[in-house]
Structure formats: C-alpha cells, structure tokens
Design an enzyme around this catalytic site. Sequence first.
Site, PDB file in Angstrom:
ATOM      1  CG  HIS A   1      -2.124  -1.208   1.271  1.00  0.00           C
ATOM      2  ND1 HIS A   1      -2.892  -1.212   0.828  1.00  0.00           N
ATOM      3  CD2 HIS A   1      -1.588  -2.326   1.827  1.00  0.00           C
ATOM      4  CE1 HIS A   1      -3.743  -2.288   0.902  1.00  0.00           C
ATOM      5  NE2 HIS A   1      -2.904  -3.052   1.576  1.00  0.00           N
TER       6      HIS A   1
ATOM      7  CD  GLU B   1      -2.965 -12.082   0.214  1.00  0.00           C
ATOM      8  OE1 GLU B   1      -3.578 -11.594  -0.564  1.00  0.00           O
ATOM      9  OE2 GLU B   1      -2.917 -12.423   1.410  1.00  0.00           O
TER      10      GLU B   1
ATOM     11  CD  GLU C   1      -0.932   6.809  -7.865  1.00  0.00           C
ATOM     12  OE1 GLU C   1      -0.546   5.655  -8.024  1.00  0.00           O
ATOM     13  OE2 GLU C   1      -1.478   7.175  -6.823  1.00  0.00           O
TER      14      GLU C   1
END
Length: 486
Positions: free
Chosen positions: A164, A227, A280
């Site tokens: 994140h 995961e 980004e």
Amino acid sequence: MSGPAPVDLRHALATLDPLPGELVRVAEELPARYGVSAHYARWAGAPAAPPTGPGPAVLFDRVRPEHGPSRAVLMGLYGTRRRAAGLLGCTPAELPHRLLAAVAAPRPPVPAADPARWPRRTLPVDLTALPVPVLTDADAGPYLTLGAVLATDPDTGVRNLSVHRMCVQGPDTLTIWMVPGRDLELAHQAALRRGRPLPVAVHLGLGPAVLLSSCCPTSLVPPELDELAVAGALAGRPVELLRCGTVDAEYIAHAEYVLEGELLAERAPENPDGAVATPEFLGYQGRAHPSLPLLRVTAITARENPILQAVSGPGHEQSVLLGFGMEAAVLDLLRRRGTPARAAHCHTAGGGQLMVVLQWPAKRSPADDTAVRDAAEAVLDGFRMAKLVLCVDEDVDLESDQDLWWAMVTRFQADQDLRVLPDREGFPLDPSQHTGYSPSLSADGRTAKAVFDCTVPYAQRDRFHRPRFTEPSRPAPRRPAAPLPR
C-alpha cells in the site's frame, strides 16, 4: 539465476552480485529527499519520463534521512521482467504458470523454528529518521512505496499481505491508501466494528517470493487464501513468522525493517498542504486523498545494517511486480473458458495492468478466428483495469516491443481487426478515462476498451510464413579440379 528462490532480500542480492550489469552499488552519500530518485531516474524505465530505460538493481549504500544516520536503500530489483523471474529460477513466460501452481498447492507459513537466526535491533519510533525517499518537490512527503502490510481479519481469521501507498505524516504516523473493498480494508472495518484498531506489521525489504505473492490480484488469490501460503509454495519453503512485541500481530522473520502498529479509526488528509500525492505507476502525478485512515507505529525493528527497499512510482519495476500476477489471473480465466492462450504478457507500458498481450497457438479451423477475439473480449470484461488487448501468433516474441509493433503493422487492418467496447468500467488513474476527454463516456473512470487482433486469419495462414535463416550444412569435400584443356 537458477535453483531455489532466495529466502530473503540479502540472498536475492547475493545472487545478482556476480552477474555483470545486474547490480550497481552507489557509495556516494545522497539525500533521501530527491537525491535517490534523481540518481535512479535513468534506470527507472517507462512510464518514467525520458530519457530512461530499464536497468540494473541499484543499491544506494548511504542515504541520508531528515536526521539520523545514513542507511542503505535498494531500488530496481524487479526493474526487468527477466531479472524478476530469474530470482525465482524461471523465465518470464514460466512465472505466471509457477504462480498458478502455487495457488493450487499453497504451503502455509510456520512459526520460525530458530528465532535467533533472525536477530533484530529495536530502533527509535521515528519514521523521519528512516531513509524514505521523496521523489518530487510536489510530493506530500516521504512515501513507503513497497510497504507490505500483514494483518489478520478478525472475522475470518485469514491473513492478508498487500502493498500500500503510505505517506509519513509524523514520527509515528502514516496515512494509508487501501483500495476500497479489498482484503485489508475489509479487515480494518471488521476490527472497527468490534470497537478496536487493527494490529498490523508493515514490512520493508522482503524476499522475492513473498513480495511477488503480495502483488497478486484478488481474482488469482481470493480472500480466503493466505498470500503467505502462496509465497511458501512459490519459494519451495514455508515463510517463517515471529510475534510482534507491541501489538497482537505476526511479522515475517526475514524482513529488513518491521513497523509494528495499529490501523486506527481516525483519518487525516494525505497532503494537508496541497492536492498532490506522489507519482503514480501510469506515469502521471498522483492526486492526494482528502481523508485517509491513519496508521500509528508502536515499534520499529530492523536487521543489522538494514536495507530499505523502495520503488519509483512510474517505472518498469512497479509494472513488473503488478504484471506477473495479472498474467496468471488472465491465463486462469481463459483456461476456465476453454480457450487457453499460449502465453500472456501484461506490458509495462500499461503499468502491468492496462495493456494485455495474448499469444495464441496455431489456428486449427476458421472458428478459431472468432474464438480468439471473443476470448480477448472476455479478458476486457473480466478485468476492470484492462483497457487494450493485443492478440498475436506464436511466432511473435512477447518480450520484444519491435516484434509486437511488427505484428501490428503487418497483421492488422483496422476495419477488420479492431473491436471497440464502448463505455466500460475502467481505472480513474488513467487521465484519458474522463468525460472531459471523451463525451461518449457516461462518467469519469469509465473507458472505451479495444481488441487489436494481430493474428493471421485461418484462411490466410499460408500467406504469412515468417522465413527463418537457413543453417549452413557441413560442406562436402572438394574434388580436385580437372586440368584445363590445352
């Protein structure tokens, strides 16, 4: 690079060290604010702004934070598809299949058998003393760009590991951006319903199998699957866990840094002073969120001489990390439809998500012409972020941009081979997915999607033979020359 997957980040770097051009060490001291990113920019690769190109992993030995000692920062470990796959002992074409096999036969994590194998130091709880890079002068602040958050959902008891975007807001405080409806946000909401924060461990610097598994989409690794169990299968050994000292959570024993903490109910603006977050992965400056959850750090531990791993927002590395899991999910979708592609490649130009190249086996009948296009449309319908699908034949090299453009130029006619799917759910970080750009879109974050079918039609297959250079055969022995006539 072959053999078992590296158990931790240091083992991964050791495998690169003897290979020419794969690892660059920078001994010069650089500031965390702008210095690391400016030095790395030439190796970041598109979508980073030119001049740039995919390059080596870069270990900056001495990065200076706002205050405190200089420490090491690593960028670009997954900066090429070949290197990322090679760290797991396979090729880029093989890695999606390795991920599918790991999902099918997971190996759950285990408590570390020998905690003394993983000694750690306790550092002051001061995020501003860590060498967290700042990429541009417009950024909201230092960002943890490869912070992998491990948490357990209090309702289901299932762990989730996911990466994140987290912005340092103070010595012990981060804002965190969680994709709405994904596992970590659901676990956070479950904890808040119980009236308490969600305990978490944030990891900086992990082994390749763990980090790649954390980047897989939900369509590949569903919420009920851990995961870390996928990572254990991918690495060929279970991931080892230890207990945090200040919160009721676990952490991955081999991590370089661990930030123990709690996801709170309180929220704060990502950038109190402006509208910009940080660049980004699609290559544009990110927009700051007006209100994000706060993460309060309760302890920071690290290995001796720790390495903080970071990623450049736009660049090959983040796209590579996102792309392999997406490829596995696409192949799984097509296999379940009964139209398996030979291979899938989520191109880094689309951030590893928006542009999907599908390679098809030789067509066996005219029906395959329609099957290829229908399967490509199914990918666009099945994956919200997929915007373009390019279909090619098995004689095209998926890892070669030149070959992909060659197929587009010589095996594509726009009036026959282009399918457009108008006004579909898309991805708002692509600035073209905006009603100001296209009035035909019903809302921002929607997009027209397209299939570019660059496969040869079955009826035309004999006209598209790609010649191969003939290998010379062993020369026949020479006969003595006949005498010339007098």
